[in-house]
Design a protein around this motif. Structure first.
Motif, PDB file in Angstrom:
ATOM      1  N   ALA A 226       1.612 -19.198  -1.510  1.00 33.77           N
ATOM      2  CA  ALA A 226       0.682 -19.828  -2.483  1.00 33.77           C
ATOM      3  C   ALA A 226      -0.043 -18.798  -3.133  1.00 33.77           C
ATOM      4  N   ASN A 227      -0.011 -17.849  -2.349  1.00 35.55           N
ATOM      5  CA  ASN A 227      -0.897 -16.546  -2.642  1.00 35.55           C
ATOM      6  C   ASN A 227      -0.315 -15.262  -2.874  1.00 35.55           C
ATOM      7  N   MET A 228       0.986 -15.119  -3.353  1.00 39.93           N
ATOM      8  CA  MET A 228       1.827 -14.102  -3.510  1.00 39.93           C
ATOM      9  C   MET A 228       0.846 -13.213  -4.444  1.00 39.93           C
ATOM     10  N   ARG A 229       0.976 -12.107  -4.658  1.00 44.71           N
ATOM     11  CA  ARG A 229       0.503 -10.973  -5.589  1.00 44.71           C
ATOM     12  C   ARG A 229       1.042 -11.324  -6.859  1.00 44.71           C
ATOM     13  N   PRO A 230       0.344 -11.070  -7.929  1.00 43.78           N
ATOM     14  CA  PRO A 230       0.949 -11.119  -9.360  1.00 43.78           C
ATOM     15  C   PRO A 230       2.180 -10.596  -9.728  1.00 43.78           C
ATOM     16  N   CYS A 500      11.957  -7.407   3.933  1.00 42.35           N
ATOM     17  CA  CYS A 500      12.577  -6.621   2.832  1.00 42.35           C
ATOM     18  C   CYS A 500      11.194  -6.084   1.993  1.00 42.35           C
ATOM     19  N   MET A 501      11.472  -4.885   1.794  1.00 38.40           N
ATOM     20  CA  MET A 501      10.694  -3.921   1.031  1.00 38.40           C
ATOM     21  C   MET A 501       9.760  -4.655  -0.070  1.00 38.40           C
ATOM     22  N   ILE A 502      10.764  -5.215  -0.909  1.00 33.38           N
ATOM     23  CA  ILE A 502      10.159  -5.991  -2.121  1.00 33.38           C
ATOM     24  C   ILE A 502       9.134  -6.874  -1.910  1.00 33.38           C
ATOM     25  N   VAL A 503       9.723  -7.875  -0.863  1.00 36.56           N
ATOM     26  CA  VAL A 503       8.688  -8.997  -0.549  1.00 36.56           C
ATOM     27  C   VAL A 503       7.344  -8.503   0.090  1.00 36.56           C
ATOM     28  N   PHE A 504       7.488  -7.301   0.893  1.00 32.78           N
ATOM     29  CA  PHE A 504       6.467  -6.671   1.685  1.00 32.78           C
ATOM     30  C   PHE A 504       5.495  -6.259   0.591  1.00 32.78           C
ATOM     31  N   GLY A 505       5.937  -5.359  -0.410  1.00 33.57           N
ATOM     32  CA  GLY A 505       5.048  -4.697  -1.412  1.00 33.57           C
ATOM     33  C   GLY A 505       4.351  -5.838  -2.598  1.00 33.57           C
ATOM     34  N   ASP A 506       5.361  -6.924  -2.793  1.00 30.25           N
ATOM     35  CA  ASP A 506       4.727  -7.793  -3.790  1.00 30.25           C
ATOM     36  C   ASP A 506       4.378  -9.071  -3.515  1.00 30.25           C
ATOM     37  N   GLY A 507       4.927  -9.492  -2.130  1.00 25.56           N
ATOM     38  CA  GLY A 507       4.713 -10.856  -1.610  1.00 25.56           C
ATOM     39  C   GLY A 507       3.322 -10.974  -0.959  1.00 25.56           C
ATOM     40  N   GLY A 509      -0.210 -10.920   0.122  1.00 26.85           N
ATOM     41  CA  GLY A 509      -1.482 -10.299  -0.425  1.00 26.85           C
ATOM     42  C   GLY A 509      -2.253  -9.235  -0.154  1.00 26.85           C
ATOM     43  N   ASN A 510      -2.189  -8.707   1.151  1.00 25.38           N
ATOM     44  CA  ASN A 510      -2.665  -7.582   1.608  1.00 25.38           C
ATOM     45  C   ASN A 510      -2.064  -7.552   3.151  1.00 25.38           C
TER      46      ASN A 510
END
Ligand code: SF4
Length: 618
Positions: A226-230, A500-507, A509-510
């Motif tokens: 619910a709080n993934m990054r934009p 996954c690198m992408i989920v870590f970076g973009d998913g 929130g902090n």
């Protein structure tokens, strides 16, 4: 016993056809987290130095992390590990899809293969029961056919990691494939699999991963989603092709084997960018339980380069290596090239680099049509690019020279071709420029696996990872040792843990949310400080493996990638990097002894690795 892992690893002796289970001490999991951390520790302890990477004594592993297959966001990954035949040192290759979680649901955290089979085999693990099976009917088949045959035989719910014909023929550019388009593609480990006559690993099961509080873990996941990054929306909409245009416009993407400037030499680059790629996408694809789903399946081709509906969407790296790098503006040909690589089981970065190397040699008169089987290897000659890639995949004609990568090809060709072989330590360079890209420069040269864009400190991170010191200059090579170190340690952690690198970076929130996910799944009272130290330990065990094999850090970058001479035009004109400025601060921060080019004794001891220090500092 804490949780997040099954607690059992499997050993498969392919020579004697014997299988045994092992339970590791929990401390091993907490110290190394699984993936390449655990893999490197096990190979450092149990494999002799100096073994032939394609011989029976190289141990090959498929290893998951403590978060693989769990409610933590992005836990889709497994890592292949072994001694790399490309670099002669530590090798690993990371892939998503469904295989990592499937290994855990089948009952194991990792499987390690020793010895060599005398005939083609595959391993089938079904709910805790493992058997070595005859692979005669799948040997020689491409990865799609292999998956289809095994699914028809073992059931639709089986997950498969396999090699294609390229891996069988021991091509060092080969990749281990799963889900018909996810690739553990670097380090040449598919050739190691081929050398063992191991065609596939098939996995089936519904065993549960133990967790301290399943309800809490599931609520945590809902909250994270619910709080993934934009930024997650952009990646979800476009996948990695979405970064193609910005990478070209900042002169990060390769052009003409890294000798050109894409915006000048290839002004039609937008024809192969994110928008046109998505226009050819039929539906989205996601790895196991991924809330972002950055992948895609394509519609059938409409023109000259035939591929079926369902071919995987090319990643940014593939668009760049087969597109801008070769001045190839035919998008369907790039989708076709991606499909060839997926079916034969090839690393698209290495394959694209091999074709660029061939073209530059051809344009400079080192190669002629006679050498290249009659193909006119010129920039932008799409037909020749596709035909030569097929030859590479099959090890046919000149493709046989290219199949082991540019370093070995240049050795075979001679005549000054070495200067066009763009590799670091034997591994072809990923599709991001080091000139004006100091983070990538450190990643390519100062990490145990050279030339790797997914390693190092400055990839995608959620807020809280990177801390800029006062007066930090984002474009400078010097002054980023500690800054890069923090990101690199976090990168070691999420890779080893199976995220996954992408989920870590973009998913996430902090960073705090990631630490909380680790605590929730494992039950460990783990802190950020402990995780950073763990990341450093994982870096050092991977590096220790290299040191014991006689490899020194940092690796040499090709002069061209260092800006010697600098580019004359474009956004990155005039940049020359200095090796000492770029690498030394980071290596010192990581505890490396600069003179010896290997992990320092004192830091190894501080990291609880006194036994490793004893081996390296006799
Ligand atoms: S973001 Fe993409 S690569 Fe990562 S797990 Fe999701 S689908 Fe796979």
């Amino acid at each position: 016993m804490a949780h997040g892992f099954m607690g059992k690893i499997l050993w498969v002796d392919l020579t004697k056809k014997k299988i045994k289970e092992e339970e590791l001490d929990e401390k091993m999991w907490r110290d190394y987290l699984g993936g390449y951390g655990l893999g490197a520790r096990i190979l450092f302890d149990r494999q002799k130095p100096g073994v032939d990477p394609l011989g029976k004594d190289n141990i090959l592993g498929l290893v998951t992390g403590v978060l693989t297959g769990t409610p933590a966001l992005g836990g889709s990954r497994y890592i292949m590990v072994g001694k790399s035949p490309l670099t002669g040192g530590w090798g690993d290759a990371n892939s998503g899809g469904n295989v990592g979680p499937a290994l855990k649901f089948a009952g194991y955290d990792a499987v390690f293969f020793t010895g060599k089979s005398d005939k083609p085999v595959y391993l089938f693990i079904n709910n805790g029961k493992a058997e070595i099976k005859d692979a005669a009917k799948i040997w020689g088949k491409d990865t799609f056919e292999t998956e289809d045959i095994l699914r028809a035989e073992l059931g639709k719910d089986v997950e498969i990691a396999c090699i294609g014909p390229s891996g069988e023929k021991l091509a060092l550019t080969a990749a281990v494939m799963n889900n018909k388009g996810r690739a553990a593609a670097r380090s040449g480990l598919a050739a190691v699999m081929g050398s063992k006559k191991l065609k596939a690993i098939a996995l089936k099961g519904n065993m549960k991963i133990p967790m301290p509080d399943e309800q809490k873990a599931s609520e945590m996941r809902k909250n994270l989603i619910a709080n993934m990054r934009p930024s997650a929306k952009f990646v979800s909409d476009f996948g990695t092709p979405g970064i193609f245009n910005p990478c070209v416009e900042s002169d990060d993407a390769p052009c003409k084997n890294w000798a050109g400037v894409t915006t000048i030499d290839f002004p039609q680059y937008k024809d192969i960018g994110g928008q046109p790629t998505i226009a050819k996408q039929e539906k989205k694809y996601g790895c196991w339980h991924c809330p972002i789903a950055c992948g895609g399946h394509m519609k059938a081709s409409t023109g000259e380069y035939k591929y079926e509906a369902g071919a995987h969407k090319p990643e940014y790296e593939t668009l760049a290596m087969f597109g801008s790098n070769l001045l190839n503006d035919n998008l369907e040909s790039i989708i076709k090239l991606n499909d060839i690589c997926n079916r034969y089981g090839l690393d698209t970065i290495s394959a694209g680099a091999c074709i660029a190397f061939t073209i530059e040699c051809y344009e400079n008169g080192i190669l002629t049509k006679k050498d290249t089987d009659g193909l006119e290897m010129k920039w932008g000659n799409t037909k020749a690019i596709v035909a030569m890639t097929e030859k590479l995949a099959k090890r046919e004609g000149f493709g046989n020279i290219l199949a082991d990568g540019v370093k070995i090809a240049a050795k075979k060709i001679g005549k000054g071709s070495e200067k066009y072989a763009m590799h670091v330590g034997g591994e072809e360079i990923a599709a991001h420029d080091t000139r004006g890209g100091p983070g990538f420069a450190i990643g390519y040269g100062a990490e145990p696996t050279p030339g790797r864009h997914t390693q190092g400190g400055e990839g995608p991170h959620p807020p809280g990872v990177m801390i800029e010191p006062p007066g930090f200059d984002r474009g400078a090579y010097k002054g980023r040792g500690q800054y890069h170190k923090r990101g690199a340690c976090v990168c070691e952690v999420y890779n080893a843990a199976g995220i996954c690198m992408i989920v870590f970076g973009d998913g996430y929130g902090n960073l705090g949310q990631f630490v909380e996910a680790m605590q929730t799944i494992t039950g460990w009272d783990i802190t950020m400080d402990e995780l950073l130290k763990t990341g450093e330990r994982i870096y050092n065990i991977r590096l220790a493996f290299n040191a014991r094999e006689g490899l020194k850090i940092p690796f040499e970058l090709p002069e061209r990638m260092m800006g010697i001479p600098p580019k004359k035009v474009g956004p990155r004109a005039g940049i020359t990097m200095n090796k000492e400025d770029t690498f030394n601060e980071y290596l010192e921060a990581m505890g490396v002894d600069l003179k010896a080019g290997k992990p320092g004794k004192k830091r190894l001891e501080e990291l609880g690795m006194a036994d490793v220090a004893k081996v390296l500092w006799k």
